[in-house]
Design a protein around this motif. Sequence first.
Motif, PDB file in Angstrom:
ATOM      1  N   HIS A 191       0.556  -1.106   0.277  1.00  0.00           N
ATOM      2  CA  HIS A 191      -0.108  -0.193  -0.088  1.00  0.00           C
ATOM      3  C   HIS A 191       0.702   1.524   0.236  1.00  0.00           C
ATOM      4  N   PRO A 192       1.152   1.969  -1.215  1.00  0.00           N
ATOM      5  CA  PRO A 192       2.236   2.985  -1.456  1.00  0.00           C
ATOM      6  C   PRO A 192       1.470   3.795  -0.478  1.00  0.00           C
ATOM      7  N   GLU A 193       0.431   4.142  -0.518  1.00  0.00           N
ATOM      8  CA  GLU A 193      -0.205   5.654   0.583  1.00  0.00           C
ATOM      9  C   GLU A 193       0.390   5.390   1.738  1.00  0.00           C
ATOM     10  N   ALA A 194      -0.065   4.562   2.426  1.00  0.00           N
ATOM     11  CA  ALA A 194       0.002   4.212   3.682  1.00  0.00           C
ATOM     12  C   ALA A 194       1.978   4.143   4.047  1.00  0.00           C
ATOM     13  N   LEU A 195       1.951   3.030   2.980  1.00  0.00           N
ATOM     14  CA  LEU A 195       3.773   3.206   2.878  1.00  0.00           C
ATOM     15  C   LEU A 195       4.835   4.214   2.956  1.00  0.00           C
ATOM     16  N   ALA A 196       4.183   5.530   1.897  1.00  0.00           N
ATOM     17  CA  ALA A 196       4.847   6.915   2.801  1.00  0.00           C
ATOM     18  C   ALA A 196       4.477   7.610   3.968  1.00  0.00           C
ATOM     19  N   GLN A 197       3.598   7.322   4.500  1.00  0.00           N
ATOM     20  CA  GLN A 197       2.952   7.859   5.756  1.00  0.00           C
ATOM     21  C   GLN A 197       4.346   7.701   6.811  1.00  0.00           C
ATOM     22  N   CYS A 198       5.018   6.388   6.509  1.00  0.00           N
ATOM     23  CA  CYS A 198       6.334   6.681   7.344  1.00  0.00           C
ATOM     24  C   CYS A 198       7.319   7.244   7.488  1.00  0.00           C
ATOM     25  N   PHE A 199       7.310   7.945   6.445  1.00  0.00           N
ATOM     26  CA  PHE A 199       8.495   8.406   6.057  1.00  0.00           C
ATOM     27  C   PHE A 199       9.045   9.642   5.889  1.00  0.00           C
ATOM     28  N   THR A 200       9.553  10.327   7.112  1.00  0.00           N
ATOM     29  CA  THR A 200       9.887  11.882   6.919  1.00  0.00           C
ATOM     30  C   THR A 200       9.899  12.874   5.306  1.00  0.00           C
TER      31      THR A 200
ATOM     32  N   ILE B  37       9.490  11.672  -0.532  1.00  0.00           N
ATOM     33  CA  ILE B  37       7.719  10.764  -0.590  1.00  0.00           C
ATOM     34  C   ILE B  37       7.469  10.537  -1.671  1.00  0.00           C
ATOM     35  N   ASP B  38       7.260  10.922  -2.623  1.00  0.00           N
ATOM     36  CA  ASP B  38       6.639  10.959  -4.854  1.00  0.00           C
ATOM     37  C   ASP B  38       7.743   9.896  -4.777  1.00  0.00           C
ATOM     38  N   ALA B  39       8.827  10.058  -4.567  1.00  0.00           N
ATOM     39  CA  ALA B  39       9.793   9.076  -5.412  1.00  0.00           C
ATOM     40  C   ALA B  39       9.678   7.619  -5.117  1.00  0.00           C
ATOM     41  N   ILE B  40       9.758   7.630  -3.360  1.00  0.00           N
ATOM     42  CA  ILE B  40       9.916   7.058  -2.787  1.00  0.00           C
ATOM     43  C   ILE B  40       8.464   6.127  -3.032  1.00  0.00           C
ATOM     44  N   LYS B  41       7.302   6.778  -2.809  1.00  0.00           N
ATOM     45  CA  LYS B  41       5.539   5.778  -3.195  1.00  0.00           C
ATOM     46  C   LYS B  41       5.780   5.345  -4.835  1.00  0.00           C
ATOM     47  N   ALA B  42       6.646   6.483  -5.593  1.00  0.00           N
ATOM     48  CA  ALA B  42       6.337   5.497  -6.897  1.00  0.00           C
ATOM     49  C   ALA B  42       7.652   4.124  -6.774  1.00  0.00           C
ATOM     50  N   PHE B  43       8.611   4.097  -6.921  1.00  0.00           N
ATOM     51  CA  PHE B  43       9.679   3.283  -6.403  1.00  0.00           C
ATOM     52  C   PHE B  43       8.981   1.194  -5.613  1.00  0.00           C
ATOM     53  N   MET B  44       8.005   1.932  -4.818  1.00  0.00           N
ATOM     54  CA  MET B  44       6.615   1.227  -3.510  1.00  0.00           C
ATOM     55  C   MET B  44       6.655   0.423  -4.885  1.00  0.00           C
ATOM     56  N   ALA B  45       5.785   1.271  -5.228  1.00  0.00           N
ATOM     57  CA  ALA B  45       4.224   0.714  -5.699  1.00  0.00           C
ATOM     58  C   ALA B  45       5.069   0.066  -7.366  1.00  0.00           C
ATOM     59  N   ALA B  46       5.771  -0.124  -8.013  1.00  0.00           N
ATOM     60  CA  ALA B  46       6.671  -0.319  -8.851  1.00  0.00           C
ATOM     61  C   ALA B  46       6.879  -1.502  -8.145  1.00  0.00           C
ATOM     62  N   ALA B  47       7.551  -1.433  -7.497  1.00  0.00           N
ATOM     63  CA  ALA B  47       8.617  -2.933  -6.661  1.00  0.00           C
ATOM     64  C   ALA B  47       6.981  -3.669  -6.233  1.00  0.00           C
ATOM     65  N   SER B  48       5.727  -3.745  -5.631  1.00  0.00           N
ATOM     66  CA  SER B  48       4.469  -4.353  -5.608  1.00  0.00           C
ATOM     67  C   SER B  48       4.356  -4.750  -6.691  1.00  0.00           C
ATOM     68  N   ALA B  49       3.439  -4.259  -7.658  1.00  0.00           N
ATOM     69  CA  ALA B  49       3.224  -4.236  -8.738  1.00  0.00           C
ATOM     70  C   ALA B  49       3.487  -5.729  -9.293  1.00  0.00           C
ATOM     71  N   LYS B  50       5.024  -5.207  -9.292  1.00  0.00           N
ATOM     72  CA  LYS B  50       6.790  -6.160  -9.590  1.00  0.00           C
ATOM     73  C   LYS B  50       6.737  -7.842  -9.237  1.00  0.00           C
ATOM     74  N   TYR B  51       6.617  -7.269  -8.626  1.00  0.00           N
ATOM     75  CA  TYR B  51       7.121  -8.520  -7.309  1.00  0.00           C
ATOM     76  C   TYR B  51       6.479  -9.000  -6.479  1.00  0.00           C
ATOM     77  N   ASN B  52       5.499  -8.962  -6.124  1.00  0.00           N
ATOM     78  CA  ASN B  52       4.183  -8.911  -5.408  1.00  0.00           C
ATOM     79  C   ASN B  52       4.699  -9.550  -3.891  1.00  0.00           C
TER      80      ASN B  52
END
Length: 108
Positions: free
Chosen positions: A19-28, A43-58
């Motif tokens: 959940h990239p939106e929830a993940l983003a709330q963990c970071f400064t 935050i924007d770069a981290i959310k994009a990275f996390m969303a792509a990684a989640s979709a690619k690797y599950n």
Amino acid sequence: MDTLTLPAPIAHYFASEHHPEALAQCFTANAVVTDDGHTYTGIDAIKAFMAAASAKYNATTVPFSLTEDDGLQLVRAKVSGHFSGSPVNLSYRFCLEDGLIGSLEITV
């Protein structure tokens, strides 16, 4: 079996892994994440990275140890997903700042 107790922002990070939106709330706001030779800042770069990684690797991540090293929180976790070599144990080196993650380095 002992239950691993993680600091709140780290526990939230692992609980929100798909959940990239929830993940983003963990970071400064200016957090830095380094993984697989790439660095993501803000935050924007981290959310994009996390969303792509989640979709690619599950991937599913199960933390199994926590130690402190020079003021950093080092979590070891078993990661299983759609990638070569799965499952693998990875190290997550967290620097916490004001109750949030200021930096995270993920390594083998």
